[in-house]
Write a protein that holds these residues in place. Structure first.
Motif, PDB file in Angstrom:
ATOM      1  N   ALA A  70      25.239  21.928 -23.170  1.00 35.15           N
ATOM      2  CA  ALA A  70      26.343  22.723 -23.714  1.00 35.15           C
ATOM      3  C   ALA A  70      27.042  23.530 -22.624  1.00 35.15           C
ATOM      4  N   LYS A  71      26.326  23.814 -21.523  1.00 34.36           N
ATOM      5  CA  LYS A  71      26.883  24.611 -20.429  1.00 34.36           C
ATOM      6  C   LYS A  71      26.713  23.872 -19.098  1.00 34.36           C
ATOM      7  N   ASP A  72      27.372  24.385 -18.061  1.00 36.50           N
ATOM      8  CA  ASP A  72      27.205  23.820 -16.710  1.00 36.50           C
ATOM      9  C   ASP A  72      25.754  23.964 -16.256  1.00 36.50           C
ATOM     10  N   ILE A  73      25.249  22.950 -15.568  1.00 31.31           N
ATOM     11  CA  ILE A  73      23.903  22.996 -14.985  1.00 31.31           C
ATOM     12  C   ILE A  73      24.038  22.700 -13.494  1.00 31.31           C
ATOM     13  N   ASN A 142      27.641  20.852  -9.750  1.00 32.57           N
ATOM     14  CA  ASN A 142      27.580  21.436 -11.085  1.00 32.57           C
ATOM     15  C   ASN A 142      27.795  20.345 -12.117  1.00 32.57           C
ATOM     16  N   LEU A 143      26.816  20.142 -12.994  1.00 36.41           N
ATOM     17  CA  LEU A 143      26.936  19.145 -14.056  1.00 36.41           C
ATOM     18  C   LEU A 143      27.655  19.775 -15.243  1.00 36.41           C
ATOM     19  N   LYS A 144      28.887  19.321 -15.502  1.00 33.93           N
ATOM     20  CA  LYS A 144      29.662  19.801 -16.642  1.00 33.93           C
ATOM     21  C   LYS A 144      29.087  19.234 -17.937  1.00 33.93           C
ATOM     22  N   PRO A 145      29.391  19.839 -19.091  1.00 31.93           N
ATOM     23  CA  PRO A 145      28.900  19.299 -20.371  1.00 31.93           C
ATOM     24  C   PRO A 145      29.440  17.909 -20.679  1.00 31.93           C
ATOM     25  N   LYS A 146      28.645  17.124 -21.398  1.00 28.05           N
ATOM     26  CA  LYS A 146      29.043  15.815 -21.925  1.00 28.05           C
ATOM     27  C   LYS A 146      29.539  14.844 -20.852  1.00 28.05           C
ATOM     28  N   GLN A 147      28.841  14.766 -19.749  1.00 29.47           N
ATOM     29  CA  GLN A 147      29.223  13.834 -18.682  1.00 29.47           C
ATOM     30  C   GLN A 147      28.512  12.485 -18.873  1.00 29.47           C
ATOM     31  N   GLY A 148      29.264  11.408 -18.642  1.00 29.93           N
ATOM     32  CA  GLY A 148      28.741  10.070 -18.896  1.00 29.93           C
ATOM     33  C   GLY A 148      27.910   9.513 -17.757  1.00 29.93           C
ATOM     34  N   LEU A 149      26.886   8.740 -18.117  1.00 27.82           N
ATOM     35  CA  LEU A 149      26.071   8.019 -17.141  1.00 27.82           C
ATOM     36  C   LEU A 149      26.645   6.617 -16.946  1.00 27.82           C
ATOM     37  N   ASN A 150      26.831   6.216 -15.723  1.00 31.56           N
ATOM     38  CA  ASN A 150      27.287   4.868 -15.395  1.00 31.56           C
ATOM     39  C   ASN A 150      26.158   4.100 -14.739  1.00 31.56           C
ATOM     40  N   ILE A 151      25.618   3.148 -15.490  1.00 33.43           N
ATOM     41  CA  ILE A 151      24.518   2.326 -14.996  1.00 33.43           C
ATOM     42  C   ILE A 151      25.076   0.938 -14.714  1.00 33.43           C
ATOM     43  N   PRO A 152      25.042   0.490 -13.445  1.00 33.37           N
ATOM     44  CA  PRO A 152      25.680  -0.783 -13.093  1.00 33.37           C
ATOM     45  C   PRO A 152      25.249  -1.954 -13.970  1.00 33.37           C
TER      46      PRO A 152
END
Length: 454
Positions: A70-73, A142-152
């Motif tokens: 929910a918050k930056d990490i 800084n990891l922003k909220p709701k960031q997507g993972l890209n797995i090749p």
């Protein structure tokens, strides 16, 4: 001419800000992966108050796993993180755990790395199973909220993907009106497109090409889509940066075959998030896109979350305008040329088309040197599709009067002469299709002048 697709976000959602944006573009995007349904409803209502006819693209959250923070990490270089879906028992309390919104997809090959946030941040995979990835960060960020993972080379469950789309649309469309287009993430084949169109026939479907399976099946996807969005960030993270250029050109070529508009997304002007002007590579990229006849340049975080959003959209609007051609060249015809050969000799004049089905649009756009295409139609679905295109203006008018077609066309042009002729004295090319006899068609091409409609 390439035009703008602007994303509305928390930095640009006030009434005065929306009014400013709608002076620069008639096509806006809402990202369903961010903000609440109440926020989206209010934003759509405000947009509709400002401008009655507007094309709103709702980008649907897809099946790609996103971080559920929910918050930056803050994540430091070499820090180990457990990314997990569902229930997870922590074995080592020293290792940070971050929950994911969706399952980790299957992959075509065994991967050593994956990335987050459109390929920006890299992680080395230490351990993996179907519900967990243990990885160490290659960067500090800084990891922003709701960031997507890209797995090749990911392979997504299309049944689950369809279920996510339908549930989201049912929920949103009950409360929100005036959505004309939807963006479908991670489209891998034409199957989902056909099902969505059958269930929601009034919506235009823009398919987002973001992984290798979508690229593999691009021809079929283009055949059944109303438009294509190329997400360079996700696509490069999934297929590799060295394959991105060929992939983009392949998508554009197939889109042209099926005469559907193309939107280019991700990192178009991200240097301007902090700077007052773009980088040289960004300027070159935008100019190259115009040469490729891209319909829309999408501004994402540039207009959604940046404090500089007004500077960014202003710069892009002025730059795109500068690229318009203005010189009129001599037109030469020969007696043996057919209708379209004659038209293709016309250089740098505005063209006005009256059409019901839109079949002539692709033929007209084959002439790369027409100045502007203005389309009048009584077909509502065609009008909505035309509004996505960057290389034409579309106007929805009353039902064509086929019995008095010439008179009807004359009156329509006269009513809209300020838009058609603006302040120019140059002729305008007029094209329309008539049916003089049953089962017959006649293509009509003529030059008309402003003074003809006083």
């Amino acid at each position: 001419m390439t035009k703008i697709l602007a994303t509305i976000g928390p930095e640009s959602d006030k009434i005065k800000d929306l009014s400013f944006i709608l002076k620069k573009t008639d096509f806006v995007r809402l990202n369903g992966s961010h903000n609440t349904i109440i926020w989206h409803k209010k934003t759509v209502e405000n947009l509709s108050k400002i401008k009655k006819e507007i094309n709103i693209l709702l980008d649907l959250p897809g099946i790609k796993p996103r971080t559920n923070n929910a918050k930056d990490i803050f994540i430091s270089k070499n820090q180990e993180i457990s990314f997990y879906y569902g229930n997870f028992k922590k074995k080592d309390k020293k290792i940070m755990s971050i929950q994911l919104t969706n399952k980790i997809p299957e992959t075509k090959s065994k991967n050593k790395f994956f990335t987050i946030s459109d390929g920006r941040y890299k992680f080395k995979i230490l351990k993996a199973n179907k519900n967990m990835l243990l990885a160490s960060s290659v960067n500090s960020f800084n990891l922003k909220p709701k960031q997507g993972l890209n797995i090749p080379f990911s392979i997504f469950d299309e049944r689950k993907q369809y279920e996510i789309y339908v549930n989201f649309l049912k929920k949103y469309l009950r409360k929100i009106k005036n959505i004309s287009s939807i963006g479908l993430s991670y489209i891998q084949s034409e199957n989902i497109i056909k099902k969505i169109k059958k269930k929601f026939p009034n919506l235009l479907v823009v398919s987002k090409i973001e992984n290798y399976k979508g690229l593999q099946n691009i021809k079929k996807i283009c055949e059944f889509s109303d438009g294509i969005m190329i997400d360079r960030g996700d696509l490069s993270a999934e297929i590799g940066e060295d394959k991105l250029y060929d992939g983009v050109i392949n998508i554009i070529d197939n889109s042209k075959v099926f005469n559907i508009p193309v939107i280019l997304a991700t990192e178009n002007l991200t240097s301007m998030l902090k700077n007052p002007s773009p980088s040289k590579s960004e300027i070159f990229s935008i100019d190259y896109l115009q040469a490729l006849k891209i319909d829309r340049v999408m501004l994402s975080e540039e207009t959604a979350i940046s404090k500089n959003w007004k500077i960014i959209i202003n710069w892009l609007s002025k730059h795109l305008e500068k690229r318009k051609k203005s010189q009129i060249k001599k037109v030469e015809f020969s007696k043996t040329q057919n209708f379209w050969e004659i038209f293709n000799n016309i250089k740098n004049l505005r063209t006005v088309l009256f059409t019901k089905k839109g079949y002539a649009i692709s033929k007209i756009l084959e002439n790369k040197e027409i100045k502007e295409l203005i389309v009048f139609t009584d077909n509502q679905k065609l009008h909505k599709l035309n509004m996505i295109r960057g290389n034409l203006k579309s106007y929805l008018i009353n039902k064509f009067n086929n019995k008095k077609l010439s008179e009807f066309i004359f009156k329509t042009i006269k009513k809209n002469k300020k838009t058609i002729f603006k302040d120019i004295n140059d002729p305008v090319t007029l094209i329309y299709i008539s049916n003089p006899k049953k089962k017959s068609r006649a293509n009509t091409l003529q030059f008309v002048f402003k003074e003809d409609f006083q």
